[in-house]
Design a protein around this motif. Structure first.
Motif, PDB file in Angstrom:
ATOM      1  N   UNK A 120     -20.284 -62.945  19.156  1.00  0.00           N
ATOM      2  CA  UNK A 120     -19.811 -62.824  17.776  1.00  0.00           C
ATOM      3  C   UNK A 120     -18.419 -62.193  17.730  1.00  0.00           C
ATOM      4  N   UNK A 121     -18.155 -61.245  18.610  1.00  0.00           N
ATOM      5  CA  UNK A 121     -16.826 -60.628  18.666  1.00  0.00           C
ATOM      6  C   UNK A 121     -15.766 -61.639  19.118  1.00  0.00           C
ATOM      7  N   UNK A 122     -16.122 -62.510  20.038  1.00  0.00           N
ATOM      8  CA  UNK A 122     -15.181 -63.545  20.483  1.00  0.00           C
ATOM      9  C   UNK A 122     -14.802 -64.460  19.331  1.00  0.00           C
ATOM     10  N   UNK A 123     -15.799 -64.813  18.507  1.00  0.00           N
ATOM     11  CA  UNK A 123     -15.534 -65.647  17.333  1.00  0.00           C
ATOM     12  C   UNK A 123     -14.693 -64.885  16.324  1.00  0.00           C
ATOM     13  N   UNK A 124     -15.022 -63.620  16.101  1.00  0.00           N
ATOM     14  CA  UNK A 124     -14.286 -62.817  15.118  1.00  0.00           C
ATOM     15  C   UNK A 124     -12.804 -62.716  15.479  1.00  0.00           C
ATOM     16  N   UNK A 125     -12.503 -62.655  16.771  1.00  0.00           N
ATOM     17  CA  UNK A 125     -11.103 -62.550  17.191  1.00  0.00           C
ATOM     18  C   UNK A 125     -10.316 -63.803  16.840  1.00  0.00           C
ATOM     19  N   UNK A 126     -10.979 -64.938  16.797  1.00  0.00           N
ATOM     20  CA  UNK A 126     -10.301 -66.182  16.405  1.00  0.00           C
ATOM     21  C   UNK A 126      -9.811 -66.073  14.964  1.00  0.00           C
ATOM     22  N   UNK A 127     -10.554 -65.314  14.155  1.00  0.00           N
ATOM     23  CA  UNK A 127     -10.224 -65.167  12.736  1.00  0.00           C
ATOM     24  C   UNK A 127      -9.616 -63.797  12.442  1.00  0.00           C
ATOM     25  N   UNK A 128      -8.818 -63.293  13.371  1.00  0.00           N
ATOM     26  CA  UNK A 128      -8.236 -61.964  13.201  1.00  0.00           C
ATOM     27  C   UNK A 128      -7.182 -61.912  12.103  1.00  0.00           C
ATOM     28  N   UNK A 129      -6.534 -63.045  11.807  1.00  0.00           N
ATOM     29  CA  UNK A 129      -5.417 -63.065  10.846  1.00  0.00           C
ATOM     30  C   UNK A 129      -5.914 -63.193   9.409  1.00  0.00           C
ATOM     31  N   UNK A 130      -6.690 -62.238   8.971  1.00  0.00           N
ATOM     32  CA  UNK A 130      -7.173 -62.221   7.595  1.00  0.00           C
ATOM     33  C   UNK A 130      -5.979 -61.932   6.686  1.00  0.00           C
ATOM     34  N   UNK A 131      -5.704 -62.780   5.682  1.00  0.00           N
ATOM     35  CA  UNK A 131      -4.448 -62.682   4.930  1.00  0.00           C
ATOM     36  C   UNK A 131      -4.226 -61.391   4.146  1.00  0.00           C
ATOM     37  N   UNK A 132      -5.273 -60.719   3.684  1.00  0.00           N
ATOM     38  CA  UNK A 132      -5.092 -59.482   2.914  1.00  0.00           C
ATOM     39  C   UNK A 132      -4.913 -58.305   3.873  1.00  0.00           C
ATOM     40  N   UNK A 133      -3.806 -57.568   3.788  1.00  0.00           N
ATOM     41  CA  UNK A 133      -3.523 -56.502   4.759  1.00  0.00           C
ATOM     42  C   UNK A 133      -4.608 -55.429   4.846  1.00  0.00           C
ATOM     43  N   UNK A 134      -5.105 -54.943   3.715  1.00  0.00           N
ATOM     44  CA  UNK A 134      -6.101 -53.869   3.743  1.00  0.00           C
ATOM     45  C   UNK A 134      -7.422 -54.347   4.342  1.00  0.00           C
ATOM     46  N   UNK A 135      -7.837 -55.544   3.970  1.00  0.00           N
ATOM     47  CA  UNK A 135      -9.074 -56.088   4.536  1.00  0.00           C
ATOM     48  C   UNK A 135      -8.896 -56.382   6.010  1.00  0.00           C
ATOM     49  N   UNK A 136      -7.719 -56.863   6.371  1.00  0.00           N
ATOM     50  CA  UNK A 136      -7.432 -57.175   7.782  1.00  0.00           C
ATOM     51  C   UNK A 136      -7.483 -55.914   8.640  1.00  0.00           C
ATOM     52  N   UNK A 137      -6.992 -54.802   8.112  1.00  0.00           N
ATOM     53  CA  UNK A 137      -7.017 -53.543   8.862  1.00  0.00           C
ATOM     54  C   UNK A 137      -8.455 -53.118   9.167  1.00  0.00           C
ATOM     55  N   UNK A 138      -9.327 -53.195   8.156  1.00  0.00           N
ATOM     56  CA  UNK A 138     -10.734 -52.833   8.356  1.00  0.00           C
ATOM     57  C   UNK A 138     -11.419 -53.806   9.304  1.00  0.00           C
ATOM     58  N   UNK A 139     -11.128 -55.088   9.180  1.00  0.00           N
ATOM     59  CA  UNK A 139     -11.701 -56.130  10.027  1.00  0.00           C
ATOM     60  C   UNK A 139     -11.305 -55.915  11.486  1.00  0.00           C
ATOM     61  N   UNK A 140     -10.017 -55.624  11.713  1.00  0.00           N
ATOM     62  CA  UNK A 140      -9.539 -55.401  13.071  1.00  0.00           C
ATOM     63  C   UNK A 140     -10.157 -54.143  13.673  1.00  0.00           C
ATOM     64  N   UNK A 141     -10.307 -53.096  12.863  1.00  0.00           N
ATOM     65  CA  UNK A 141     -10.912 -51.854  13.351  1.00  0.00           C
ATOM     66  C   UNK A 141     -12.374 -52.077  13.721  1.00  0.00           C
ATOM     67  N   UNK A 142     -13.068 -52.890  12.929  1.00  0.00           N
ATOM     68  CA  UNK A 142     -14.474 -53.189  13.224  1.00  0.00           C
ATOM     69  C   UNK A 142     -14.601 -53.893  14.568  1.00  0.00           C
ATOM     70  N   UNK A 143     -13.771 -54.888  14.805  1.00  0.00           N
ATOM     71  CA  UNK A 143     -13.812 -55.633  16.067  1.00  0.00           C
ATOM     72  C   UNK A 143     -13.508 -54.713  17.248  1.00  0.00           C
ATOM     73  N   UNK A 144     -12.483 -53.883  17.101  1.00  0.00           N
ATOM     74  CA  UNK A 144     -12.070 -52.999  18.191  1.00  0.00           C
ATOM     75  C   UNK A 144     -13.149 -51.965  18.521  1.00  0.00           C
ATOM     76  N   UNK A 145     -13.689 -51.315  17.500  1.00  0.00           N
ATOM     77  CA  UNK A 145     -14.644 -50.233  17.742  1.00  0.00           C
ATOM     78  C   UNK A 145     -16.000 -50.745  18.212  1.00  0.00           C
ATOM     79  N   UNK A 146     -16.439 -51.872  17.674  1.00  0.00           N
ATOM     80  CA  UNK A 146     -17.710 -52.435  18.131  1.00  0.00           C
ATOM     81  C   UNK A 146     -17.607 -52.845  19.601  1.00  0.00           C
ATOM     82  N   UNK A 147     -16.507 -53.473  19.952  1.00  0.00           N
ATOM     83  CA  UNK A 147     -16.316 -53.899  21.341  1.00  0.00           C
ATOM     84  C   UNK A 147     -16.213 -52.688  22.274  1.00  0.00           C
TER      85      UNK A 147
END
Length: 209
Positions: A120-147
């Protein structure tokens, strides 16, 4: 680090189990634990793997970055429709599934399987470029910390014996703490998509898992 595909360690309040081969996953190896308090220890037993959902096709990347609120909202909607929702729902389900294996009481035998989470993390990284900056920051932090958290817990599993050392136990504790930060960031990203853009999966993956 070479790890067996099937590893289980029985520990009171801590159990690290994997169904993945780290050589096939993106990301660095976990660092040694920075510290912590040693817990009681236990012995090892066999486990099983879990299957993972198919990886969706990512949406095309925009040629220019959206700037106005309307442009950002439209871009987020496209991200969500063309794979972002699937990636987020999959990550939520696998993160909760792995976390559910954490022991809740002394001398409780549990199994934590990070195989589905890594997919699931591999898939999430494909969609790392979430257009909204604030949501993207939380999304990127989730991927990094879970991994990072999952790999640190996995790295605490002894390779040539059945019992963790105090240092390995402390490393596992630190890994779960990092994992919790990933869960928090994932909830933040999903909640912002709902509140700000009206994008909410049905059923709610947090409740359906």
């Amino acid at each position: 680090m070479n790890r067996s595909r099937r590893v289980r360690v029985l520990l009171p309040l801590l159990t690290a189990v994997t169904a993945l081969s780290l050589s096939a996953c993106a990301g660095a190896e976990p660092d040694p634990a920075k510290g912590g308090v040693a817990e009681p220890i236990g012995r090892a037993t066999p486990t099983a793997t879990s299957s993972s959902p198919p990886t969706p096709s990512p949406s095309p990347s925009p040629t220019t970055s959206p700037t106005t609120a309307a442009e950002i909202a439209e871009a987020v909607d496209q991200w969500y429709v063309y794979g972002g929702e699937t990636a987020m729902v999959s990550l939520i389900k696998e993160a909760v599934k792995a976390q559910a294996g954490r022991p809740q009481e002394e001398l409780q035998m549990v199994v934590v399987d990070f195989g589905g989470l890594m997919e699931a993390l591999s898939t999430a990284r494909v969609f790392h470029s979430l257009p909204d900056p604030k949501t993207r920051t939380a999304w990127a932090a989730a991927i990094e910390h879970l991994d990072e958290g999952a790999r640190e817990v996995l790295g605490s599993v002894p390779q040539d014996r059945m019992i963790q050392s105090p240092r390995e136990t402390a490393q596992a504790l630190h890994g779960w703490h990092t994992y919790d930060k990933g869960i928090k960031s994932l909830k933040t990203a999903q909640a912002r998509l709902d509140r700000t853009f009206g994008l909410k999966p049905s059923p709610d993956p947090w409740e359906a898992t």
